[in-house]
Each structure stands twice: as structure tokens, then as C-alpha cells.
Scaffold this motif. Structure first.
Motif, PDB file in Angstrom:
ATOM      1  N   HIS A 117      96.853  92.855  40.395  1.00 55.16           N
ATOM      2  CA  HIS A 117      96.755  91.387  40.346  1.00 55.16           C
ATOM      3  C   HIS A 117      97.771  90.834  39.343  1.00 55.16           C
ATOM      4  O   HIS A 117      98.402  89.805  39.585  1.00 55.16           O
ATOM      5  CB  HIS A 117      95.355  90.964  39.895  1.00 55.16           C
ATOM      6  CG  HIS A 117      94.333  90.895  40.992  1.00 55.16           C
ATOM      7  ND1 HIS A 117      94.470  90.097  42.097  1.00 55.16           N
ATOM      8  CD2 HIS A 117      93.130  91.516  41.139  1.00 55.16           C
ATOM      9  CE1 HIS A 117      93.404  90.226  42.882  1.00 55.16           C
ATOM     10  NE2 HIS A 117      92.587  91.089  42.326  1.00 55.16           N
ATOM     11  N   HIS A 126      93.643  98.182  39.845  1.00 52.37           N
ATOM     12  CA  HIS A 126      93.441  96.926  40.577  1.00 52.37           C
ATOM     13  C   HIS A 126      93.853  95.691  39.751  1.00 52.37           C
ATOM     14  O   HIS A 126      94.476  94.755  40.265  1.00 52.37           O
ATOM     15  CB  HIS A 126      91.963  96.838  40.965  1.00 52.37           C
ATOM     16  CG  HIS A 126      91.619  95.682  41.832  1.00 52.37           C
ATOM     17  ND1 HIS A 126      91.715  95.720  43.202  1.00 52.37           N
ATOM     18  CD2 HIS A 126      91.174  94.441  41.538  1.00 52.37           C
ATOM     19  CE1 HIS A 126      91.346  94.553  43.699  1.00 52.37           C
ATOM     20  NE2 HIS A 126      91.003  93.756  42.713  1.00 52.37           N
ATOM     21  N   HIS A 153      85.821  89.777  38.555  1.00 51.50           N
ATOM     22  CA  HIS A 153      86.584  89.808  37.303  1.00 51.50           C
ATOM     23  C   HIS A 153      86.782  88.415  36.740  1.00 51.50           C
ATOM     24  O   HIS A 153      86.900  87.448  37.486  1.00 51.50           O
ATOM     25  CB  HIS A 153      87.962  90.428  37.530  1.00 51.50           C
ATOM     26  CG  HIS A 153      87.900  91.785  38.149  1.00 51.50           C
ATOM     27  ND1 HIS A 153      87.532  92.902  37.460  1.00 51.50           N
ATOM     28  CD2 HIS A 153      88.128  92.195  39.417  1.00 51.50           C
ATOM     29  CE1 HIS A 153      87.543  93.947  38.261  1.00 51.50           C
ATOM     30  NE2 HIS A 153      87.892  93.540  39.466  1.00 51.50           N
ATOM     31  N   ASP A 166      91.971  89.822  47.129  1.00 52.67           N
ATOM     32  CA  ASP A 166      92.282  91.244  47.245  1.00 52.67           C
ATOM     33  C   ASP A 166      93.118  91.549  48.489  1.00 52.67           C
ATOM     34  O   ASP A 166      92.827  91.053  49.581  1.00 52.67           O
ATOM     35  CB  ASP A 166      90.977  92.056  47.259  1.00 52.67           C
ATOM     36  CG  ASP A 166      90.317  92.038  45.894  1.00 52.67           C
ATOM     37  OD1 ASP A 166      90.951  91.557  44.930  1.00 52.67           O
ATOM     38  OD2 ASP A 166      89.175  92.502  45.783  1.00 52.67           O
TER      39      ASP A 166
HETATM   40 ZN    ZN Z   1      90.558  91.652  42.884  1.00 56.91          ZN
END
Ligand code: ZN
Ligand code: KG4
Length: 370
Positions: free
Chosen positions: A130, A126, A157, A322
Motif C-alpha cells: 500500500h 501488504h 488497518h 486491496d
Molecule cells: Zn489492504
């Protein structure tokens, strides 16, 4: 479980048909279809609504919702693209880090499709997804050169990552307690705003004065580029407690919101400067994550980039938060990097979902220039 090289015979895999990607690591159920060169053929993102009333993402509810939503979202995305499953050349899913229930649902769904259609499966990290979004054609594309600094600031995060190449990442620093978005959400909750709190807090902050409430800047000026937001949250709680929640005047709430936002903003700019000092040959500063939607923070980071004489890249908001486009693109970049390095790539079909998956544990061809 099969464990085969993507092209069967340990030959190097080359993607000639579109890739279908799935993202389910938190509360977004998302699917995207990209052409082999990274053009977005179709995308769908569904942000689960049930969590707002509970004040945060409930992992078990999120996982069940992914399971219920995914078949419809994949069908809708295929429909938008005008393609059938038979025309998909590879499947990809985020297999970590994230909430384990969602990761299991999304990755098993994509693996099931890969097995049914006898196509390869790519397991995508993930954070890596990004990190590579800025390189997507139409975002910064070829303009962005390695190495660059990624500042990932979301609800889950908060870290500074040196991106040396596809598959070559170095975590320069991160939060030692809360993530930046989490701090926004918690302060917004204290001010009686809804969830997620970031957008509502930014709106309220426009009515307030950024210098009204004195708040210490956590870790500001400190060596390295770690973050800490838990003390700041407590400081805000103390300020609010001095009034008593019921009687909190809007003017004071707005001053708190503006002062808190400015504090996070100053800290972030300082941490970004320190991260750039750790990566002196950085060519760009890239921001990602929901907090990158904040206008004040974006502006401050743009200024840091200008002062450093480097390119500032903030992907469009829908690609900052996301989504599955970033998962598909990271899979394409990975496939290309193996090809470029002349190495065969293992099918990810036996890759287990990982709630924790540090960037340094990514197994990749590790190519500095592609
Ligand atoms: Zn994310
Ligand atoms: O990347 P994201 O959509 O999901 C993950 O956490 O992975 O980020 C959501 C976070 C939430 O904490 C939300 O409050 C924060 O991003 N956020 C903002 C703004 N918009 C979203 N924080 C500050 N200002 C905003 N405008």
C-alpha cells in the motif's frame, strides 16, 4: 526448501521479464502481471461476495474461496496479458500481514509456480505494498519524493507511516482499538445499512446535517497520531438506542451518518496534521485503503496537504483498495532497491506467511533514493 540468492550465485538480481503477483490477505482474490518497469500488463480483482450476508469477512470461508478462485483468476490474468507462464520472470505474493488462511493459499500458490518454472519468489508485506503504490508509474511516479507520509485507512488497518525510502518505514501512530473502516462498517450496521457499510453510509450522509448530533472527537488534539474509534461507535449506539432501532426515522439516521462521518473526518485531518509534525520534512501526503474512497475525508486530507504546502496523492480507487498490482510493484521496487544498493537478495521461497508482520521487521536493502 531451497534458499538461494535470486540470481543463483549471490549476484544481484535484475528483472528483465514480467512479474506475476498474487494478493489474498483478506477477501479480495487478485492477480496482476507487471512489466519490469511497472507497466500494468493485466490485472484481475475478485471481491468475494459470500461475506456480505454474514456481516463481515469469515476467515475460513475466505481461505477456501481463495483456493477455489485462484487457478481461474491466474489463468484469466495470463490470458488478458497474452503471456504464458514460461514468459514470467518472477513470482510474488503478499505473505502478511493478514488472515493466515488466505496468506497460506496465495503464497503457496505463487511459490508453487515459482518452483515449477524455476523462477524467484518475492515475499511482499501488504502494508509496504500500500505504501509504495503512489510511486507506481502513472500514479504519482517520479513526482513523489521521500520521505512521505502514508495514511492507510481501511477495514483492517488504520495507521500513519513515514516512508523514508524503499524498505525504510517508520510507524508514527495507529489505532489503539478499531480501524476507521471497521467503525464505518459497525455504525452502518447499527443504521441498518448493508456490508461493507462505508459506501452506503457516505450516501446516506449526503441527506443529513453534519452538525446535527454532537459527538466527541476521540484523541483530537492529543500529541502523536494514534487513533481510537471504539468510544465513538459506543456514542453512536447510545444515540440510536434513544430512538429504538425499529422506529429510527430516516432523517435522524441521515443526521447520525453525516455527524459520524464528519467526526471521523475531523479526527483524521487532525491526526494527519500531527503526523506531519512528526515528519517535518515530508514532501507528500499519500492516502490508501478503502476509506480513502470517502469524498469528504479525501477533501479534508487534501486541505491538510495544501495547508502544509505538500503534494497530496490519492491513488485511483482500484489501487487504494486491496489488489495485486501493488504487490507486484512492491516486489519490483524491492528488487531494484537491492540492485541499487549493490546487495544480493535472498529468494523468498522459504518466507513463512505471517498474520502479523510489522513494517519495522521488513528485511530490505533499505535505500533512501532509488
Ligand atoms: Zn489492504
Ligand atoms: O481497503 P479495503 O477495500 O479492504 C480492507 O479492509 O483491507 O477497505 C474496506 C473498508 C471497509 O471497511 C469499507 O466500509 C470502507 O473501506 N469504505 C469506506 C468507503 N468505501 C469503502 N468507508 C467510508 N466511505 C467510503 N466511501
Amino acid at each position: 526448501m531451497r534458499s538461494i540468492a535470486l540470481s543463483g550465485d549471490m549476484a544481484i538480481f535484475s528483472l528483465t521479464s514480467p512479474i506475476l503477483a498474487i494478493e489474498t490477505s483478506c477477501d479480495e482474490t487478485a492477480c496482476a502481471i507487471l512489466s519490469p518497469d511497472g507497466a500494468i500488463l493485466a490485472e484481475t480483482v475478485h471481491t468475494q461476495s459470500g461475506h456480505a450476508a454474514l456481516g463481515g469477512v469469515v476467515p475460513e470461508i475466505a481461505a477456501r474461496a481463495h483456493l477455489a478462485l485462484l487457478p481461474g483468476i491466474v489463468a484469466e490474468t495470463l490470458d488478458k496479458s497474452g503471456l504464458t507462464l514460461d514468459e514470467i520472470g518472477a513470482f510474488a505474493a503478499c505473505t502478511g500481514p493478514g488472515l493466515i488462511g488466505g496468506l497460506i493459499v496465495g503464497s503457496n500458490y505463487a511459490k508453487g509456480l515459482a518452483i515449477a518454472k524455476d523462477r524467484p519468489f518475492v515475499a511482499v508485506n501488504h502494508i509496504e505494498a500500500h505504501a509504495l503504490t503512489a510511486r507506481l508509474p502513472g500514479v504519482a511516479g517520479d513526482e513523489i519524493k521521500f520521505p512521505y507520509l502514508l495514511l492507510l485507512v481501511s477495514g483492517g488497518h488504520c495507521q500513519c507511516v513515514a516512508v523514508h525510502g524503499v524498505g525504510i518505514y517508520e510507524k508514527l501512530g495507529g489505532t489503539i482499538d478499531d480501524a476507521a473502516g471497521e467503525a464505518f462498517d459497525k455504525v452502518a450496521k447499527m443504521l441498518g445499512l448493508g456490508w461493507p457499510g462505508g459506501p452506503a453510509l457516505e450516501k446516506l450522509a449526503r441527506e443529513g446535517r453534519a452538525d446535527a448530533v454532537a459527538l466527541a472527537r476521540p484523541l483530537m488534539g492529543r500529541e502523536g497520531c494514534d487513533f481510537s474509534f471504539s468510544g465513538l461507535k459506543t456514542a453512536v449506539a447510545r444515540q440510536i438506542a434513544s430512538y429504538g432501532m425499529a422506529a429510527l426515522p430516516r432523517v435522524f439516521a441521515a443526521d447520525i451518518a453525516a455527524s459520524f462521518q464528519q467526526c471521523v473526518c475531523d479526527v483524521m485531518a487532525d491526526r494527519a496534521r500531527h503526523a506531519l509534525a512528526l515528519l517535518p520534512d515530508a514532501r507528500s501526503l499519500v492516502v490508501a485503503g478503502g476509506v480513502a474512497a470517502n469524498g469528504t475525508i479525501r477533501k479534508a486530507l487534501e486541505e491538510v496537504s495544501t495547508q502544509a504546502g505538500i503534494l497530496f496523492v490519492a491513488p485511483p480507487l482500484r489501487l487504494c483498495t486491496d489488489n495485486a498490482v501493488m504487490v507486484g510493484w512492491a516486489a519490483i521496487e524491492t528488487i531494484r532497491s537491492y540492485r541499487h544498493a549493490g546487495q544480493a537478495m535472498e529468494d523468498g521461497i522459504s518466507a513463512a506467511p505471517r498474520p502479523r508482520w510489522p513494517l519495522t521487521e521488513i528485511v530490505a536493502a533499505g535505500v533512501r533514493q532509488v
